[in-house]
Design a protein around this motif. Sequence first.
Motif, PDB file in Angstrom:
ATOM      1  N   GLU A  78       0.846  -1.181   0.145  1.00 13.06           N
ATOM      2  CA  GLU A  78       0.033  -0.161   0.003  1.00 13.06           C
ATOM      3  C   GLU A  78       1.075   1.342  -0.066  1.00 13.06           C
ATOM      4  O   GLU A  78       0.536   2.462  -0.453  1.00 13.06           O
ATOM      5  CB  GLU A  78      -1.169  -0.196   1.271  1.00 13.06           C
ATOM      6  N   ALA A  79       2.037   1.214   0.748  1.00 11.19           N
ATOM      7  CA  ALA A  79       2.984   2.216   0.560  1.00 11.19           C
ATOM      8  C   ALA A  79       3.820   2.461  -0.451  1.00 11.19           C
ATOM      9  O   ALA A  79       4.666   3.236  -0.476  1.00 11.19           O
ATOM     10  CB  ALA A  79       3.825   2.208   1.743  1.00 11.19           C
ATOM     11  N   GLY A  80       3.849   1.505  -1.529  1.00  6.36           N
ATOM     12  CA  GLY A  80       4.579   1.204  -2.856  1.00  6.36           C
ATOM     13  C   GLY A  80       5.956   0.894  -2.530  1.00  6.36           C
ATOM     14  O   GLY A  80       6.746   1.296  -3.306  1.00  6.36           O
ATOM     15  N   ILE A  81       5.914   0.044  -1.743  1.00  7.12           N
ATOM     16  CA  ILE A  81       7.343  -0.768  -1.339  1.00  7.12           C
ATOM     17  C   ILE A  81       7.249  -1.974  -1.763  1.00  7.12           C
ATOM     18  O   ILE A  81       6.164  -2.816  -1.458  1.00  7.12           O
ATOM     19  CB  ILE A  81       7.823  -0.597   0.275  1.00  7.12           C
ATOM     20  N   GLU A  82       8.330  -2.409  -2.550  1.00  7.60           N
ATOM     21  CA  GLU A  82       8.461  -3.832  -2.943  1.00  7.60           C
ATOM     22  C   GLU A  82       8.771  -4.743  -1.938  1.00  7.60           C
ATOM     23  O   GLU A  82       9.520  -4.431  -1.158  1.00  7.60           O
ATOM     24  CB  GLU A  82       9.617  -3.823  -3.976  1.00  7.60           C
ATOM     25  N   THR A  83       8.105  -5.813  -1.542  1.00 14.07           N
ATOM     26  CA  THR A  83       8.320  -6.731  -0.608  1.00 14.07           C
ATOM     27  C   THR A  83       8.775  -8.178  -1.033  1.00 14.07           C
ATOM     28  O   THR A  83       8.035  -8.765  -1.794  1.00 14.07           O
ATOM     29  CB  THR A  83       7.097  -6.584   0.423  1.00 14.07           C
ATOM     30  N   ILE A  84       9.842  -8.754  -0.308  1.00 18.98           N
ATOM     31  CA  ILE A  84      10.312  -9.979  -0.563  1.00 18.98           C
ATOM     32  C   ILE A  84      10.637 -10.966   0.559  1.00 18.98           C
ATOM     33  O   ILE A  84      11.161 -10.038   1.749  1.00 18.98           O
ATOM     34  CB  ILE A  84      11.542  -9.937  -1.280  1.00 18.98           C
ATOM     35  N   VAL A  85       9.916 -12.042   0.882  1.00 23.94           N
ATOM     36  CA  VAL A  85       9.927 -12.755   2.123  1.00 23.94           C
ATOM     37  C   VAL A  85      10.994 -13.794   2.008  1.00 23.94           C
ATOM     38  O   VAL A  85      11.341 -14.512   0.939  1.00 23.94           O
ATOM     39  CB  VAL A  85       8.709 -13.549   2.054  1.00 23.94           C
ATOM     40  N   LEU A  86      11.896 -13.756   3.168  1.00 25.27           N
ATOM     41  CA  LEU A  86      13.067 -14.574   3.324  1.00 25.27           C
ATOM     42  C   LEU A  86      12.563 -15.604   4.175  1.00 25.27           C
ATOM     43  O   LEU A  86      12.245 -15.162   5.441  1.00 25.27           O
ATOM     44  CB  LEU A  86      14.382 -13.572   3.691  1.00 25.27           C
ATOM     45  N   SER A  87      12.648 -16.976   3.657  1.00 25.17           N
ATOM     46  CA  SER A  87      12.253 -18.009   4.417  1.00 25.17           C
ATOM     47  C   SER A  87      13.096 -18.848   4.874  1.00 25.17           C
ATOM     48  O   SER A  87      14.192 -19.344   4.127  1.00 25.17           O
ATOM     49  CB  SER A  87      11.066 -18.724   3.722  1.00 25.17           C
ATOM     50  N   PRO A  88      13.197 -19.270   6.231  1.00 22.31           N
ATOM     51  CA  PRO A  88      14.492 -20.077   6.684  1.00 22.31           C
ATOM     52  C   PRO A  88      13.868 -21.767   6.365  1.00 22.31           C
ATOM     53  O   PRO A  88      12.653 -22.080   6.071  1.00 22.31           O
ATOM     54  CB  PRO A  88      14.367 -20.070   8.345  1.00 22.31           C
ATOM     55  N   GLU A  89      15.099 -22.488   6.426  1.00 12.79           N
ATOM     56  CA  GLU A  89      14.549 -23.964   6.305  1.00 12.79           C
ATOM     57  C   GLU A  89      14.173 -24.485   7.499  1.00 12.79           C
ATOM     58  O   GLU A  89      13.029 -25.421   7.423  1.00 12.79           O
ATOM     59  CB  GLU A  89      16.066 -24.689   5.967  1.00 12.79           C
ATOM     60  N   LEU A  90      14.364 -24.231   8.634  1.00 11.54           N
ATOM     61  CA  LEU A  90      13.886 -24.798   9.821  1.00 11.54           C
ATOM     62  C   LEU A  90      12.930 -23.621  10.618  1.00 11.54           C
ATOM     63  O   LEU A  90      12.364 -22.965   9.675  1.00 11.54           O
ATOM     64  CB  LEU A  90      15.144 -25.026  10.919  1.00 11.54           C
ATOM     65  N   GLU A  91      13.042 -23.508  11.924  1.00  8.66           N
ATOM     66  CA  GLU A  91      11.985 -22.693  12.581  1.00  8.66           C
ATOM     67  C   GLU A  91      12.387 -21.107  12.285  1.00  8.66           C
ATOM     68  O   GLU A  91      11.438 -20.453  12.052  1.00  8.66           O
ATOM     69  CB  GLU A  91      11.937 -22.927  13.990  1.00  8.66           C
ATOM     70  N   ASP A  92      13.709 -20.856  12.315  1.00  8.20           N
ATOM     71  CA  ASP A  92      14.121 -19.475  12.172  1.00  8.20           C
ATOM     72  C   ASP A  92      15.522 -19.350  11.721  1.00  8.20           C
ATOM     73  O   ASP A  92      16.026 -20.554  11.656  1.00  8.20           O
ATOM     74  CB  ASP A  92      13.799 -18.468  13.549  1.00  8.20           C
ATOM     75  N   PHE A  93      16.043 -18.080  11.341  1.00 11.12           N
ATOM     76  CA  PHE A  93      17.343 -18.163  10.836  1.00 11.12           C
ATOM     77  C   PHE A  93      18.415 -18.310  11.721  1.00 11.12           C
ATOM     78  O   PHE A  93      19.616 -18.785  11.274  1.00 11.12           O
ATOM     79  CB  PHE A  93      17.515 -16.795   9.867  1.00 11.12           C
ATOM     80  N   ASN A  94      18.107 -18.384  12.970  1.00  4.33           N
ATOM     81  CA  ASN A  94      19.165 -18.476  14.081  1.00  4.33           C
ATOM     82  C   ASN A  94      19.265 -20.103  13.933  1.00  4.33           C
ATOM     83  O   ASN A  94      20.455 -20.678  14.220  1.00  4.33           O
ATOM     84  CB  ASN A  94      18.810 -18.109  15.479  1.00  4.33           C
ATOM     85  N   ASP A  95      18.193 -21.040  13.841  1.00  2.53           N
ATOM     86  CA  ASP A  95      18.332 -22.364  13.772  1.00  2.53           C
ATOM     87  C   ASP A  95      19.105 -22.774  12.535  1.00  2.53           C
ATOM     88  O   ASP A  95      20.002 -23.730  12.531  1.00  2.53           O
ATOM     89  CB  ASP A  95      16.879 -23.235  13.633  1.00  2.53           C
ATOM     90  N   ASP A  96      18.755 -21.814  11.388  1.00  4.08           N
ATOM     91  CA  ASP A  96      19.583 -22.395  10.146  1.00  4.08           C
ATOM     92  C   ASP A  96      21.042 -22.428  10.243  1.00  4.08           C
ATOM     93  O   ASP A  96      21.989 -22.907   9.929  1.00  4.08           O
ATOM     94  CB  ASP A  96      18.980 -21.561   8.792  1.00  4.08           C
ATOM     95  N   LEU A  97      21.244 -21.052  10.884  1.00  7.44           N
ATOM     96  CA  LEU A  97      22.745 -20.694  11.034  1.00  7.44           C
ATOM     97  C   LEU A  97      23.672 -21.755  12.198  1.00  7.44           C
ATOM     98  O   LEU A  97      24.653 -22.161  11.806  1.00  7.44           O
ATOM     99  CB  LEU A  97      22.910 -19.085  11.709  1.00  7.44           C
ATOM    100  N   ARG A  98      22.828 -22.209  13.191  1.00  5.95           N
ATOM    101  CA  ARG A  98      23.238 -23.047  14.044  1.00  5.95           C
ATOM    102  C   ARG A  98      23.550 -24.495  13.507  1.00  5.95           C
ATOM    103  O   ARG A  98      24.269 -25.228  13.809  1.00  5.95           O
ATOM    104  CB  ARG A  98      22.802 -23.060  15.181  1.00  5.95           C
ATOM    105  N   HIS A  99      22.535 -24.771  12.618  1.00  2.00           N
ATOM    106  CA  HIS A  99      22.434 -26.298  12.283  1.00  2.00           C
ATOM    107  C   HIS A  99      23.289 -26.381  10.973  1.00  2.00           C
ATOM    108  O   HIS A  99      24.122 -27.677  10.576  1.00  2.00           O
ATOM    109  CB  HIS A  99      21.143 -26.714  12.058  1.00  2.00           C
ATOM    110  N   PHE A 100      23.247 -25.417  10.154  1.00  5.22           N
ATOM    111  CA  PHE A 100      23.904 -25.760   8.700  1.00  5.22           C
ATOM    112  C   PHE A 100      25.214 -24.586   8.439  1.00  5.22           C
ATOM    113  O   PHE A 100      25.883 -25.172   7.504  1.00  5.22           O
ATOM    114  CB  PHE A 100      22.766 -25.110   7.570  1.00  5.22           C
ATOM    115  N   GLY A 101      25.276 -23.737   9.434  1.00  5.49           N
ATOM    116  CA  GLY A 101      26.399 -23.096   9.146  1.00  5.49           C
ATOM    117  C   GLY A 101      26.460 -21.747   8.378  1.00  5.49           C
ATOM    118  O   GLY A 101      25.466 -21.418   7.795  1.00  5.49           O
ATOM    119  N   LEU A 102      27.158 -20.866   8.403  1.00  5.73           N
ATOM    120  CA  LEU A 102      27.372 -19.407   7.713  1.00  5.73           C
ATOM    121  C   LEU A 102      27.235 -19.749   6.359  1.00  5.73           C
ATOM    122  O   LEU A 102      26.270 -18.999   5.651  1.00  5.73           O
ATOM    123  CB  LEU A 102      28.279 -18.539   8.411  1.00  5.73           C
TER     124      LEU A 102
END
Length: 351
Positions: free
Chosen positions: A303-327
């Motif tokens: 509605e504000a004219g801002i393009e939106t892109i969703v970033l989705s983790p593989e597990l529950e959240d990105f901290n889970d992804d970082l800890r389980h899969f590595g940087l």
Amino acid sequence: MPRHDAADLARSLGEHAEAVCRHYLSNGRRSGNYWQVGDVRNAPGRSMFVRLRASPKGPAGKWTDAATGEHGDLLDVIRAALGLIDFKGVADEARTFLAMPRPDPEPQSSRGNAALVPTGSPEASRRLFAMSQPILGTLVETYLHGRAITTLHGTASLRFHPRCYYRPEDHGPTESWPAMIAAVTDLGGRQTGAHRTYLDPLGLAPSGNGKAPIDTPRRAMGDLLGHAVRFGVPGSVMAAGEGIETTLSLRCAVPDMAMAAALSAAHLGAILFPPTLRRLYVIRDNDPAGEGARDTLADRAREAGIETIVLSPELEDFNDDLRHFGLEALRVAIADQLMRRDRLRYLKRAA
């Protein structure tokens, strides 16, 4: 009833906003300067925020439901909570409530020679942050490293307090725990609140996640709605997520992108947009609340004219992804989700 009588009633209810909330929105709880509950019909949850004290944003008693976009005053709360239809019934109920005796206000105290400030207020949050210290070499750095978060440049919004007060929800004796203190700021950089993550001083919490072994190791104070804990200065592109650790985890993979942690799904849906913003990456958590926040924020951004892109983790959240899969694995996964121009700008090694 004349319109000005309705306004007077709403204003009078606002003077006792917390008492109104405790009576009609009993499934909620206080969080800083707001009462949080599921909706105006008193459902359990945290998506509706009632302002308990007047602020530059508006008078006490005004509320917003971040999940639905509904808003109103305390007369609307009475109407919805009791299922009333005509305004006369709402007004009669409001007058009856206002005639009831009020409980004594919560005592306020000061430390040392400091002037009295309301507990949980923006001013109290600013004082707490000012009394804290930079995180490098402290338990906060140890805690974040334990969550695999090692990119800590540009985290001046985080500080460490070695003995932060904690009052149990069962009104037991006040305790003190070391805590990560995060400054919540508005778009102009003014601190409006603070978030506390209480930490285990020995790293021996039963959960093994570094947080203190208490019922609510995360607490917020001050004026939070629309604001965030910020990392970097946003230009035309930024990312926004719920938790501090989740947001910092993505920042390890994309260290030069400005990011903001809204502190909860409901707050994420209500975060305010910088005037320069043209593209927003929504850092999604894999749970129903995260999906609702994603949809609410994406609709507002469009509605504000801002393009939106969703970033989705593989597990529950990105901290889970970082800890389980590595940087490196996280960086590759993020590269597949960024627009090409942003991959070239923020992920040169992965492009």
